[in-house]
Design a protein around this motif. Structure first.
Motif, short mmCIF file in Angstrom:
data_model
loop_
_atom_site.label_atom_id
_atom_site.label_comp_id
_atom_site.label_asym_id
_atom_site.label_seq_id
_atom_site.Cartn_x
_atom_site.Cartn_y
_atom_site.Cartn_z
N ALA A 170 0.82 -1.22 0.00
CA ALA A 170 0.00 0.00 0.00
C ALA A 170 0.84 1.26 0.00
O ALA A 170 0.36 2.33 -0.37
CB ALA A 170 -0.94 0.00 1.21
N GLY A 171 2.11 1.15 0.40
CA GLY A 171 2.98 2.31 0.46
C GLY A 171 3.95 2.43 -0.69
O GLY A 171 4.76 3.37 -0.73
N LEU A 172 3.91 1.52 -1.65
CA LEU A 172 4.80 1.59 -2.82
C LEU A 172 4.29 2.67 -3.77
O LEU A 172 3.16 2.61 -4.24
CB LEU A 172 4.85 0.24 -3.53
CG LEU A 172 5.55 -0.89 -2.75
CD1 LEU A 172 5.27 -2.24 -3.41
CD2 LEU A 172 7.06 -0.65 -2.66
N MET A 173 5.14 3.64 -4.07
CA MET A 173 4.72 4.82 -4.82
C MET A 173 5.01 4.68 -6.32
O MET A 173 6.16 4.48 -6.74
CB MET A 173 5.42 6.05 -4.28
CG MET A 173 5.03 6.42 -2.84
SD MET A 173 3.30 7.02 -2.69
CE MET A 173 2.49 5.53 -2.01
N VAL A 174 3.95 4.81 -7.12
CA VAL A 174 4.00 4.70 -8.58
C VAL A 174 4.02 6.10 -9.20
O VAL A 174 3.38 7.02 -8.69
CB VAL A 174 2.75 3.94 -9.08
CG1 VAL A 174 2.73 3.86 -10.61
CG2 VAL A 174 2.68 2.55 -8.46
N SER A 175 4.74 6.25 -10.30
CA SER A 175 4.74 7.53 -11.01
C SER A 175 3.37 7.80 -11.61
O SER A 175 2.90 7.04 -12.45
CB SER A 175 5.77 7.52 -12.13
OG SER A 175 5.56 8.60 -13.02
N PRO A 176 2.69 8.88 -11.19
CA PRO A 176 1.38 9.22 -11.79
C PRO A 176 1.50 9.48 -13.29
O PRO A 176 0.58 9.15 -14.05
CB PRO A 176 0.96 10.48 -11.03
CG PRO A 176 1.74 10.46 -9.75
CD PRO A 176 3.05 9.82 -10.10
N THR A 177 2.62 10.04 -13.72
CA THR A 177 2.82 10.31 -15.14
C THR A 177 2.87 9.01 -15.93
O THR A 177 2.24 8.87 -16.99
CB THR A 177 4.12 11.09 -15.36
OG1 THR A 177 4.08 12.30 -14.61
CG2 THR A 177 4.33 11.41 -16.83
N ALA A 178 3.62 8.03 -15.42
CA ALA A 178 3.72 6.74 -16.10
C ALA A 178 2.37 6.03 -16.14
O ALA A 178 2.00 5.41 -17.15
CB ALA A 178 4.75 5.86 -15.41
N ALA A 179 1.62 6.12 -15.04
CA ALA A 179 0.30 5.49 -15.00
C ALA A 179 -0.62 6.08 -16.07
O ALA A 179 -1.39 5.37 -16.72
CB ALA A 179 -0.32 5.64 -13.61
N LYS A 180 -0.53 7.40 -16.26
CA LYS A 180 -1.35 8.06 -17.27
C LYS A 180 -0.87 7.67 -18.67
O LYS A 180 -1.68 7.45 -19.58
CB LYS A 180 -1.28 9.57 -17.10
CG LYS A 180 -2.18 10.35 -18.05
CD LYS A 180 -2.07 11.85 -17.81
CE LYS A 180 -2.60 12.23 -16.45
NZ LYS A 180 -2.61 13.71 -16.24
N THR A 181 0.43 7.55 -18.85
CA THR A 181 0.99 7.23 -20.16
C THR A 181 0.65 5.81 -20.59
O THR A 181 0.24 5.58 -21.74
CB THR A 181 2.53 7.40 -20.13
OG1 THR A 181 2.84 8.74 -19.81
CG2 THR A 181 3.14 7.02 -21.48
N TYR A 182 0.81 4.84 -19.67
CA TYR A 182 0.66 3.43 -20.04
C TYR A 182 -0.74 2.88 -19.76
O TYR A 182 -1.09 1.82 -20.28
CB TYR A 182 1.70 2.59 -19.31
CG TYR A 182 3.11 2.89 -19.75
CD1 TYR A 182 3.57 2.50 -21.00
CD2 TYR A 182 4.00 3.57 -18.92
CE1 TYR A 182 4.86 2.77 -21.42
CE2 TYR A 182 5.30 3.85 -19.31
CZ TYR A 182 5.73 3.45 -20.57
OH TYR A 182 7.01 3.73 -20.97
#
Length: 512
Positions: A170-182
């Motif tokens: 739950a605390g692993l941080m994902v790039s919001p930009t990458a999530a939007k891109t892919y």
């Protein structure tokens, strides 16, 4: 205040571990830069998106690509990570995280309060179907980006387990930009802030990571890269270690270690607490919805024989889901002794005729396959006709969650707070409740335990929960395995962790 109470909970849950340091992982040498660590593992990886991740082996890779907001020490106590510090406000219903400055995701996106807010809100969004939503949504009211490096999590009520959860998936941080891109394909293009960057994933063969030269922790990581190599069995993995193809294999049974012991270049390090092994069934589906049938199977299993064959008699046989020594482990569970005659009598009382056929999944990975084979022998001995159904290790858990598999061996690791596993598996709406187990009293106690900071109250509630679970039998507990890690002599910096997730980020290699 909740902050002090939580500290007491953490202190009380410390597991005493003895790190056996030998030639293969000596700690007195000075780390050197360079080299690639080759890991052998029985992979069941489906995605590298921590927000939707559910599989065991995914966590090994995720903890390298991504950083958690909070981290844990080898004794399960908490330490800073992306959050340098935290404090509690509003009668412990507001947790304020003070974030590390100057951190960037691998794609150059700044790590800041808005990124944390996006990560937590995405997990809370029902449309995303995050595996962590069932743990977070009942307690988080909202998330605020107070300023660029300060985040406030407003809670519906005090929630002691949250900090421990922020040290896990739950605390692993994902790039919001990458999530939007892919978009939906983000699980194949993971982007975090961690010490290693994703390079390649050839499904069924390997995952390759490369060093993040801009990692925020000075001087880290030591390695140039890490490759996770799929292996069909630990025995094959050890053979590959002996010819220099692999550097590390985890979760070896005592039987697996015999070949490794013959090599002077392989060191064996015991785990601080092995996986909890069990048999699970669809508790709400015939014939497993019959309490007498479940009890019959519980009395049919010869746990001591399994221990001798699978773990050289060194496992901790248990009727519960948590090992001895934890503050939330009860001592008065329902016991099911090995009693084939009683098992046959219970089968008759359940209306189960001799020769009745049941299907038991046999995952390809060791030791789950061996466990299934031994269970079949015990069940056949009381008059059942057990059909073993082979299933690839990479598929068995997903098929179990989907309800395609009704009866299977299973294994789980401990979490640093009891809510992390008990709610996950046994709440009627728990994300990993793949048994169909539902008990209104257990649900009530789980919710009560989640919101109180009083250690004695929590202990009493978790004791009641586990006593009820042991009576209801959604799982048939076997015990906690005796397990080892095989570490090549050129590899250093390995420290066993009680959650069995190897922190490869701290390891390094030196030519012999």
């Amino acid at each position: 205040m909740y902050g002090k109470a939580f500290a007491a909970v953490v202190a009380a849950s410390i597991i005493t571990i003895t790190t056996l340091i030998g030639g293969a992982n000596a700690q007195d040498a000075k780390p050197v830069q360079g080299g690639t660590l080759n890991i052998g593992y029985l992979s069941d990886t489906k995605t590298l998106d921590p927000i939707t991740s559910a599989q065991w082996t995914e966590r090994q890779t995720l903890f390298l690509i991504f950083d958690t907001l909070i981290d844990v020490n080898p004794d399960f106590s908490l330490k800073p990570a992306l959050a340098e510090s935290w404090n509690f406000e509003n009668d412990d219903k507001r947790i304020v995280l003070h974030l590390r400055n100057g951190v960037k995701f691998h794609d150059g996106t700044p790590f800041n309060a808005e990124a944390v807010k996006w990560n937590l809100e995405t997990r809370l969004d029902p449309a995303v179907n995050s595996t962590q939503r069932s743990q977070l949504a009942p307690v988080i009211e909202n998330v605020e980006a107070v300023d660029e490096h300060t985040v406030a999590i407003n809670l519906k009520q005090p929630y002691p387990p949250l900090l421990a959860q922020l040290a896990d998936r739950a605390g692993l941080m994902v790039s919001p930009t990458a999530a939007k891109t892919y978009g939906a394909d983000i699980g194949s293009h993971p982007v975090g802030t961690g010490p290693f960057k994703f390079k390649e994933w050839v499904r069924g063969n390997h995952i390759t990571l490369e060093r993040n030269p801009d990692f925020w922790e000075k001087g880290m990581p030591y390695l140039d890269g890490i490759t996770f190599n799929d292996i069909p069995s630990n025995v094959v993995g050890v053979q590959r270690m002996m010819i220099g193809e692999l550097d590390y294999i985890g979760q070896l049974t005592p039987l697996d270690t015999r070949l490794a012991e013959a090599s002077p270049d392989i060191g064996l390090v015991p785990a601080t607490g092995g996986n909890w092994h069990s048999l699970q069934w669809r508790w709400d589906t015939a014939p497993f919805d019959n309490p007498k049938f479940r009890e019959a199977l519980a009395h049919a299993i010869n746990r001591d024989r399994m221990n001798t064959i699978l773990w050289a008699g060194k496992a901790q046989i248990s009727s519960g889901i948590t090992p001895a020594g934890l503050w939330w482990t009860p001592k008065d569970l329902v016991e099911y002794d090995y009693n084939p005659d009683k098992a046959r009598k219970l089968l008759a009382e359940a209306g189960i005729k001799p020769g009745t056929s049941i299907t038991l999944a046999a995952p390809s990975g060791d030791p789950l396959r061996r466990l299934a084979e031994l269970a079949k022998e015990d069940f056949d001995a009381i008059g059942l006709n057990v059909q073993l159904a082979p299933v690839p290790m990479s598929e068995y858990y997903a098929k179990t969650v989907a309800g395609e598999i009704k009866f299977t061996p299973m294994r789980w690791t401990q979490r640093s707070d009891p809510d992390g596993l008990i709610q996950y598996l046994f709440a009627s709406k728990g994300t990993a409740n793949s048994t169909g187990y539902k008990n209104a009293e257990v649900d009530k106690w789980i919710e009560e335990a989640r919101v109180t900071a009083d250690l004695e109250v929590r202990k009493d509630l978790y004791n009641k929960i586990q006593r009820q679970i042991s009576a209801d039998l959604p799982y048939l507990p076997i015990g906690f395995a005796s397990e080892f890690s095989a570490v090549h002599s050129s590899v250093h910096g390995f420290i066993p962790m009680p959650d069995l997730i190897t922190r490869f980020r701290y390891m390094w290699k030196r030519a012999n």
